[in-house]
Design a protein around this motif. Structure first.
Motif, PDB file in Angstrom:
ATOM      1  N   UNK A   1      11.686 -14.779  23.609  1.00 16.12           N
ATOM      2  CA  UNK A   1      11.874 -16.141  23.097  1.00 16.12           C
ATOM      3  C   UNK A   1      10.789 -17.060  23.648  1.00 16.12           C
ATOM      4  N   UNK A   2      10.303 -17.965  22.800  1.00 13.31           N
ATOM      5  CA  UNK A   2       9.307 -18.946  23.226  1.00 13.31           C
ATOM      6  C   UNK A   2       9.955 -20.325  23.149  1.00 13.31           C
ATOM      7  N   UNK A   3       9.998 -21.011  24.271  1.00 16.22           N
ATOM      8  CA  UNK A   3      10.595 -22.353  24.340  1.00 16.22           C
ATOM      9  C   UNK A   3       9.499 -23.400  24.143  1.00 16.22           C
ATOM     10  N   UNK A   4       9.769 -24.306  23.210  1.00 20.59           N
ATOM     11  CA  UNK A   4       8.790 -25.333  22.859  1.00 20.59           C
ATOM     12  C   UNK A   4       9.423 -26.701  23.064  1.00 20.59           C
ATOM     13  N   UNK A   5       8.747 -27.559  23.819  1.00 19.41           N
ATOM     14  CA  UNK A   5       9.215 -28.925  24.042  1.00 19.41           C
ATOM     15  C   UNK A   5       8.678 -29.828  22.938  1.00 19.41           C
ATOM     16  N   UNK A   6       9.545 -30.663  22.378  1.00 16.20           N
ATOM     17  CA  UNK A   6       9.163 -31.606  21.329  1.00 16.20           C
ATOM     18  C   UNK A   6       9.313 -33.007  21.903  1.00 16.20           C
ATOM     19  N   UNK A   7       8.255 -33.802  21.792  1.00 11.95           N
ATOM     20  CA  UNK A   7       8.321 -35.165  22.319  1.00 11.95           C
ATOM     21  C   UNK A   7       7.564 -36.117  21.401  1.00 11.95           C
ATOM     22  N   UNK A   8       7.792 -37.383  21.607  1.00 13.56           N
ATOM     23  CA  UNK A   8       7.050 -38.424  20.903  1.00 13.56           C
ATOM     24  C   UNK A   8       5.980 -38.925  21.858  1.00 13.56           C
ATOM     25  N   UNK A   9       4.747 -39.055  21.380  1.00  9.78           N
ATOM     26  CA  UNK A   9       3.638 -39.448  22.241  1.00  9.78           C
ATOM     27  C   UNK A   9       2.851 -40.589  21.598  1.00  9.78           C
TER      28      UNK A   9
ATOM     29  N   UNK B   1      10.151 -21.376  14.136  1.00 15.56           N
ATOM     30  CA  UNK B   1      11.414 -21.956  14.566  1.00 15.56           C
ATOM     31  C   UNK B   1      12.229 -22.336  13.336  1.00 15.56           C
ATOM     32  N   UNK B   2      13.494 -22.604  13.533  1.00 14.64           N
ATOM     33  CA  UNK B   2      14.279 -23.235  12.475  1.00 14.64           C
ATOM     34  C   UNK B   2      13.678 -24.611  12.253  1.00 14.64           C
ATOM     35  N   UNK B   3      13.884 -25.202  11.084  1.00  9.56           N
ATOM     36  CA  UNK B   3      13.349 -26.553  10.869  1.00  9.56           C
ATOM     37  C   UNK B   3      13.873 -27.527  11.936  1.00  9.56           C
ATOM     38  N   UNK B   4      12.967 -28.352  12.417  1.00 14.22           N
ATOM     39  CA  UNK B   4      13.305 -29.349  13.433  1.00 14.22           C
ATOM     40  C   UNK B   4      13.503 -30.671  12.709  1.00 14.22           C
ATOM     41  N   UNK B   5      14.630 -31.312  12.965  1.00 16.63           N
ATOM     42  CA  UNK B   5      14.947 -32.559  12.277  1.00 16.63           C
ATOM     43  C   UNK B   5      14.769 -33.744  13.220  1.00 16.63           C
ATOM     44  N   UNK B   6      14.027 -34.724  12.743  1.00  9.79           N
ATOM     45  CA  UNK B   6      13.902 -35.991  13.450  1.00  9.79           C
ATOM     46  C   UNK B   6      14.609 -37.030  12.590  1.00  9.79           C
ATOM     47  N   UNK B   7      15.523 -37.759  13.195  1.00  9.28           N
ATOM     48  CA  UNK B   7      16.220 -38.821  12.477  1.00  9.28           C
ATOM     49  C   UNK B   7      15.706 -40.158  13.004  1.00  9.28           C
ATOM     50  N   UNK B   8      15.239 -40.982  12.082  1.00  8.43           N
ATOM     51  CA  UNK B   8      14.743 -42.312  12.436  1.00  8.43           C
ATOM     52  C   UNK B   8      15.739 -43.326  11.904  1.00  8.43           C
ATOM     53  N   UNK B   9      16.366 -44.073  12.809  1.00  9.62           N
ATOM     54  CA  UNK B   9      17.319 -45.108  12.403  1.00  9.62           C
ATOM     55  C   UNK B   9      16.569 -46.244  11.741  1.00  9.62           C
ATOM     56  N   UNK B  10      17.209 -46.825  10.744  1.00 14.61           N
ATOM     57  CA  UNK B  10      16.595 -47.947  10.030  1.00 14.61           C
ATOM     58  C   UNK B  10      16.454 -49.146  10.974  1.00 14.61           C
TER      59      UNK B  10
ATOM     60  N   UNK C   1      15.613 -33.251  18.648  1.00 20.32           N
ATOM     61  CA  UNK C   1      15.981 -32.190  19.573  1.00 20.32           C
ATOM     62  C   UNK C   1      14.774 -31.929  20.476  1.00 20.32           C
ATOM     63  N   UNK C   2      14.913 -32.132  21.799  1.00 20.90           N
ATOM     64  CA  UNK C   2      13.743 -32.025  22.676  1.00 20.90           C
ATOM     65  C   UNK C   2      13.281 -30.601  22.981  1.00 20.90           C
ATOM     66  N   UNK C   3      14.140 -29.601  22.762  1.00 25.94           N
ATOM     67  CA  UNK C   3      13.771 -28.218  23.053  1.00 25.94           C
ATOM     68  C   UNK C   3      14.072 -27.350  21.838  1.00 25.94           C
ATOM     69  N   UNK C   4      13.083 -26.586  21.426  1.00 29.48           N
ATOM     70  CA  UNK C   4      13.216 -25.687  20.286  1.00 29.48           C
ATOM     71  C   UNK C   4      12.860 -24.291  20.769  1.00 29.48           C
ATOM     72  N   UNK C   5      13.567 -23.310  20.262  1.00 27.04           N
ATOM     73  CA  UNK C   5      13.303 -21.919  20.642  1.00 27.04           C
ATOM     74  C   UNK C   5      12.846 -21.144  19.412  1.00 27.04           C
TER      75      UNK C   5
END
Length: 153
Positions: free
Chosen positions: A67-75, A113-122, A101-105
């Motif tokens: 498994x490869x662990x990938x960190x997702x962040x906003x920069x 990976x499975x699709x990563x969802x980012x939700x942006x509030x209005x 989701x900050x960690x994806x495997x």
């Protein structure tokens, strides 16, 4: 004839001495990258009334045996660099308006990976254009492709 042979030998010696030297660069077996970043570093989407969802995937160049662990962040610095380079004036969406989701495997034996969802509030934009800069990183043995590890939406 002797002169031709001397010139040929001299040329051969020169090629051997000054020719391409094997730099012995390390090979990179595998890399992590954002799939959508390969098509360009920016994607457009319109804000919804309630919230907006953005999907993207993280991939490997080839399947790994673990498994490869990938960190997702906003920069925001990625967006600042983009604005400077292209003369744009996008503002980064505030962190409290972003849910990701900050960690994806990426499972062993898979390349994606499975699709990563980012939700942006209005939120109220006051007429300005906003963007989010996504960045992925790893702490494992698989390096990240530098340019394809950043994506702007």
């Amino acid at each position: 004839m002797k002169k031709t042979i001397k010139i040929f030998v001299l040329g051969l010696l020169s090629a051997a001495l000054f020719g391409c030297q094997d730099a012995k660069l390390p090979t990179i077996d595998n890399m992590v990258y954002i799939t959508d970043a390969a098509n360009g570093s920016i994607s457009s989407t319109l804000m919804g009334e309630e919230s907006t969802e953005v999907l993207f995937s993280v991939r490997l160049a080839q399947a790994a045996d673990q498994d490869v662990r990938v960190n997702v962040s906003m920069d925001p610095s990625v967006l600042e660099k983009y604005n400077t380079t292209y003369g744009t004036n996008f503002r980064h969406v505030a962190a409290e308006n972003i849910d990701v989701q900050p960690l994806v495997v990426i499972p062993a034996g898979s390349v994606s990976s499975d699709p990563i969802k980012i939700t942006i509030s209005s939120f109220e934009t006051m007429g300005a254009q906003y963007a989010i800069a996504i960045k992925v990183s790893t702490k494992g043995d698989v390096p990240v492709a530098d340019e394809s590890s950043k994506f702007i939406v």
